[in-house]
Design a protein around this motif. Structure first.
Motif, short mmCIF file in Angstrom:
data_model
loop_
_atom_site.label_atom_id
_atom_site.label_comp_id
_atom_site.label_asym_id
_atom_site.label_seq_id
_atom_site.Cartn_x
_atom_site.Cartn_y
_atom_site.Cartn_z
N MET A 1 15.95 -2.01 -40.24
CA MET A 1 15.58 -2.46 -38.92
C MET A 1 16.78 -3.12 -38.24
O MET A 1 17.52 -3.84 -38.87
N ASN A 2 16.90 -2.86 -36.98
CA ASN A 2 18.03 -3.41 -36.23
C ASN A 2 17.68 -4.66 -35.45
O ASN A 2 18.54 -5.45 -35.12
N VAL A 3 16.41 -4.82 -35.12
CA VAL A 3 15.97 -5.95 -34.29
C VAL A 3 15.57 -7.11 -35.19
O VAL A 3 14.97 -6.91 -36.25
N LYS A 4 15.88 -8.34 -34.75
CA LYS A 4 15.48 -9.54 -35.49
C LYS A 4 14.82 -10.52 -34.52
O LYS A 4 15.23 -10.64 -33.38
N ILE A 5 13.80 -11.21 -35.01
CA ILE A 5 13.13 -12.23 -34.20
C ILE A 5 14.03 -13.45 -34.13
O ILE A 5 14.52 -13.93 -35.15
N THR A 6 14.24 -13.97 -32.93
CA THR A 6 15.01 -15.21 -32.80
C THR A 6 14.10 -16.39 -32.52
O THR A 6 14.42 -17.51 -32.88
N LYS A 7 12.96 -16.13 -31.89
CA LYS A 7 12.05 -17.21 -31.52
C LYS A 7 10.68 -16.61 -31.21
O LYS A 7 10.59 -15.54 -30.62
N TRP A 8 9.61 -17.30 -31.64
CA TRP A 8 8.27 -16.84 -31.28
C TRP A 8 7.32 -18.03 -31.26
O TRP A 8 7.60 -19.07 -31.83
N GLY A 9 6.21 -17.83 -30.58
CA GLY A 9 5.20 -18.88 -30.50
C GLY A 9 3.90 -18.32 -29.94
O GLY A 9 3.88 -17.26 -29.33
N PHE A 10 2.84 -19.06 -30.15
CA PHE A 10 1.53 -18.64 -29.66
C PHE A 10 1.36 -19.02 -28.20
O PHE A 10 1.90 -20.02 -27.74
N THR A 11 0.64 -18.19 -27.47
CA THR A 11 0.22 -18.51 -26.11
C THR A 11 -1.30 -18.56 -26.13
O THR A 11 -1.92 -18.36 -27.17
N ARG A 12 -1.88 -18.77 -24.98
CA ARG A 12 -3.34 -18.76 -24.94
C ARG A 12 -3.86 -17.33 -25.02
O ARG A 12 -3.10 -16.38 -24.87
N ARG A 13 -5.13 -17.18 -25.28
CA ARG A 13 -5.79 -15.87 -25.34
C ARG A 13 -5.27 -14.95 -26.43
O ARG A 13 -5.03 -13.76 -26.20
N ASN A 14 -5.05 -15.46 -27.62
CA ASN A 14 -4.65 -14.63 -28.76
C ASN A 14 -3.36 -13.85 -28.53
O ASN A 14 -3.22 -12.73 -29.00
N SER A 15 -2.43 -14.40 -27.80
CA SER A 15 -1.16 -13.72 -27.53
C SER A 15 -0.01 -14.46 -28.21
O SER A 15 -0.12 -15.63 -28.55
N ILE A 16 1.07 -13.73 -28.38
CA ILE A 16 2.30 -14.30 -28.94
C ILE A 16 3.43 -13.93 -27.99
O ILE A 16 3.50 -12.80 -27.50
N LYS A 17 4.31 -14.89 -27.73
CA LYS A 17 5.52 -14.58 -26.97
C LYS A 17 6.68 -14.63 -27.96
O LYS A 17 6.74 -15.50 -28.82
N ALA A 18 7.56 -13.66 -27.85
CA ALA A 18 8.65 -13.56 -28.81
C ALA A 18 9.94 -13.16 -28.11
O ALA A 18 9.92 -12.48 -27.08
N GLU A 19 11.04 -13.58 -28.71
CA GLU A 19 12.37 -13.19 -28.27
C GLU A 19 13.08 -12.53 -29.45
O GLU A 19 12.90 -12.95 -30.59
N PHE A 20 13.88 -11.52 -29.15
CA PHE A 20 14.57 -10.76 -30.19
C PHE A 20 16.06 -10.72 -29.91
O PHE A 20 16.49 -10.76 -28.75
N ASP A 21 16.86 -10.63 -30.98
CA ASP A 21 18.31 -10.73 -30.86
C ASP A 21 18.94 -9.65 -29.98
O ASP A 21 19.89 -9.92 -29.26
N LEU A 22 18.44 -8.42 -29.99
CA LEU A 22 19.01 -7.36 -29.17
C LEU A 22 18.67 -7.50 -27.69
O LEU A 22 19.31 -6.89 -26.84
N PHE A 23 17.64 -8.30 -27.40
CA PHE A 23 17.16 -8.47 -26.02
C PHE A 23 16.99 -9.97 -25.73
O PHE A 23 15.88 -10.44 -25.47
#
Length: 79
Positions: A1-23
């Motif tokens: 895999m080329n993409v790596k998670i740099t940061k993530w967290g829960f939001t409301r309504r069963n969602s997750i927001k995430a940031e990835f190293d390539l983006f």
């Protein structure tokens, strides 16, 4: 895999927001469907490369693996 998670967290309504190293300038929103998470939206920034389908799948695998849902995600077509 080329993409790596740099940061993530829960939001409301069963969602997750995430940031990835390539983006690093784009925010990815994932929502839970059944027992696993799928990419729901990408708030893409023109400062980042274009997000391709293969990147979305890598993102889904990484987030589901992080949360312990990888088995459900990989078996999703059998359900």
């Amino acid at each position: 895999m080329n993409v790596k998670i740099t940061k993530w967290g829960f939001t409301r309504r069963n969602s997750i927001k995430a940031e990835f190293d390539l983006f690093p300038h784009s925010l990815v929103i994932l929502r839970k469907i059944r027992s696993f998470y799928f990419v729901y939206q990408v708030h893409w920034s023109s400062l980042d490369p274009i997000v391709e389908t293969r990147h979305l799948e890598e993102m889904e695998i990484l987030v589901n693996k992080e949360l312990g849902y990888e088995r459900y995600y990989l078996n999703r077509r059998k359900m």
